[in-house]
Scaffold this motif. Sequence first.
Motif, PDB file in Angstrom:
ATOM      1  N   GLN A  11      55.247  56.599  57.505  1.00 34.06           N
ATOM      2  CA  GLN A  11      55.645  55.596  56.690  1.00 34.06           C
ATOM      3  C   GLN A  11      55.411  55.621  55.397  1.00 34.06           C
ATOM      4  O   GLN A  11      54.063  55.830  55.057  1.00 34.06           O
ATOM      5  CB  GLN A  11      55.104  54.347  57.447  1.00 34.06           C
ATOM      6  CG  GLN A  11      55.624  53.004  56.734  1.00 34.06           C
ATOM      7  CD  GLN A  11      56.935  52.714  56.888  1.00 34.06           C
ATOM      8  OE1 GLN A  11      57.537  52.704  58.122  1.00 34.06           O
ATOM      9  NE2 GLN A  11      57.646  52.362  55.622  1.00 34.06           N
TER      10      GLN A  11
ATOM     11  N   LEU B 135      47.609  48.320  50.059  1.00 35.97           N
ATOM     12  CA  LEU B 135      48.629  49.082  50.187  1.00 35.97           C
ATOM     13  C   LEU B 135      50.085  48.310  50.030  1.00 35.97           C
ATOM     14  O   LEU B 135      49.951  47.062  50.339  1.00 35.97           O
ATOM     15  CB  LEU B 135      48.778  49.707  51.587  1.00 35.97           C
ATOM     16  CG  LEU B 135      47.346  50.741  51.876  1.00 35.97           C
ATOM     17  CD1 LEU B 135      47.676  51.149  53.203  1.00 35.97           C
ATOM     18  CD2 LEU B 135      47.576  51.943  51.001  1.00 35.97           C
TER      19      LEU B 135
ATOM     20  N   GLY C 168      54.541  48.073  49.996  1.00 39.50           N
ATOM     21  CA  GLY C 168      55.831  48.813  50.223  1.00 39.50           C
ATOM     22  C   GLY C 168      55.942  49.352  51.890  1.00 39.50           C
ATOM     23  O   GLY C 168      57.022  50.119  52.188  1.00 39.50           O
ATOM     24  N   LEU C 169      54.871  48.850  52.559  1.00 36.27           N
ATOM     25  CA  LEU C 169      55.138  49.059  54.066  1.00 36.27           C
ATOM     26  C   LEU C 169      56.123  48.471  54.709  1.00 36.27           C
ATOM     27  O   LEU C 169      56.888  49.436  55.525  1.00 36.27           O
ATOM     28  CB  LEU C 169      53.905  48.645  54.565  1.00 36.27           C
ATOM     29  CG  LEU C 169      52.458  49.670  54.584  1.00 36.27           C
ATOM     30  CD1 LEU C 169      51.195  49.003  54.838  1.00 36.27           C
ATOM     31  CD2 LEU C 169      52.697  51.137  55.267  1.00 36.27           C
TER      32      LEU C 169
ATOM     33  N   CYS D 293      54.373  54.273  51.742  1.00 39.04           N
ATOM     34  CA  CYS D 293      53.655  53.527  50.983  1.00 39.04           C
ATOM     35  C   CYS D 293      53.055  53.876  49.732  1.00 39.04           C
ATOM     36  O   CYS D 293      52.749  55.190  49.463  1.00 39.04           O
ATOM     37  CB  CYS D 293      52.801  52.594  51.998  1.00 39.04           C
ATOM     38  SG  CYS D 293      51.440  53.496  52.229  1.00 39.04           S
TER      39      CYS D 293
END
Length: 559
Positions: A70, A29, A31-32, A72
């Motif tokens: 969020q 994952l 872009g968190l 991502c």
Amino acid sequence: MGEAYVRVDNPDTCRELLEQLCEHGGARLIGLSPDNPSLPVVLMEVSPGRGLTLDVTAVSGVASYLEAGQECRLAGRVAGTLLRSAPLSGWRRLAAPGRVQLSCAWPDCLEVIYRRSAFRAELNARMPVEAEVRMTEEGLPILGRLLDLSLGGCRIELPANAAAELQVGERLERVCLRFPNGQQLDLRAQIRHRQLNDDWKAARFGCAFVELAARDERRLAFYVREIEHESARNAVDGDPSRTPSQLFVPRATEPAASAARPQGYATPMARRLARLALYLNGLLVQLQQGSEIDSVQLSWHGDFLLGLLDEDREAVLFAVHCLVDEPPLIQHCIAVAVRLADLARSRGLPSDLVKSICACALVHDLGKGLLPPSLVRSDAFDDEKREAFVRHVALLRERLAKCKWLATAVIRSVVEEINERLDGTGYPRGLQAGQLGELARIAAVVDVIDAMGRSRPDRSEQAISSVYRQLIGRENQLDRRWCQEYIQHFGLIPIGSLLRFAEGDLGWVERLDRKGVIVQVRLTDQPSLRGATLSAPLSGSELAALGPIEGIVLPEASD
């Protein structure tokens, strides 16, 4: 400047890439947050159109952030291609004792970087892109269609008559791709693989681009993206309401590109004779791939040609000249087979013998297609090149092993000895007059007369009147009696000659009477049969109205 991602909308392509990521692992994952730019996860299940299932047990703390919305993306590498999804949404926790697993909605699209040019954007039947191929800048163009495109190469489909000439490893000086909206991309390429279609009517070539400039790479990336966009729009399960790619919106003044010949060959018989060309083109590709000549196929096509001669020999003799889109080697083999079989039949030879002669003549020169192309195109031969060149005879002879129905004496005369000369200057064995039988002598005459009427790397083609004159000076090489027999049988001005008449008209000789006098012609709008428009047959008073014959015209090659 870093490499740019290319958007992929095609559902099938997205599914395939995500399934590979699921199978091979390495998902993460991204872009968190700036503190956690990339977190490893396991992509467990891919449900096309519905969603994805991920195991985030190793980074279980992110589950609450994802459930809270969020943003991502899912990222990874498959088959040398970097991919990342559109932002994922719709996260929900799944019941999995001892594990932390989440599902999310199916991503709107993927974005990829084709690091190894592995991904190819495929075109469907609604996306016509013309592909024009030239081996040299001065060579004749070969028209086909684009099948797929990547940053490193493409696949194109071309007529089968190009398959034998364009061999694996050949350099293509120009591959021009023309899109319906008028945009055009010109690149250089090298052929990496080649495959005949099942019906032998076309062949598919895989090409790798060479000497790409930065501007070419940017344009390729754009075209790959647009092809994917359009493919997703008009696929069976696509969304036709999406805005079409402007690449595939035809210009109002021009129809969509098409590689099809607007009309067939000039006469109905020529279009039927083209079936032999289709067979020989496909056979040559098979020979280049190591196959032997199939006995049944050769027998059938020998019978086919003899059947056409039975039906209308003069129409066949004219049709030989009409096959202008075929490779010169194929044209030559058909012409020699037609004329040699016609001569054999006129002498009352047994039908089985005539069939063997016809079949051997059909393939007699195909061994040249098994030589390196650079050798065949050479305009000068030293001893080393000549020794290599003459091997084409033995190479073909080996491939006839399964054709047991062919008379051994005929194979020897028409395949092995057709290039021998009475004075011993021929090849491959340098035989002399006393060692050559009648069939080898007449086969050599037919072969030489046709060859002299075609261009070669070391000389231009000649009109039949010039060919006949030169036979007089070659009596030490070619049998004088059979040269005279040939001229008497086919005429001083044979069928297929292009004439200029006193009134300025150009006309093709289509029929002769038994004395060799012209009795029928077709007028033409140009000195070439490639794309020409022919008049209805003219004979009798209409033929007389054209006036006296001013001369024989050498047909022009068309670009």
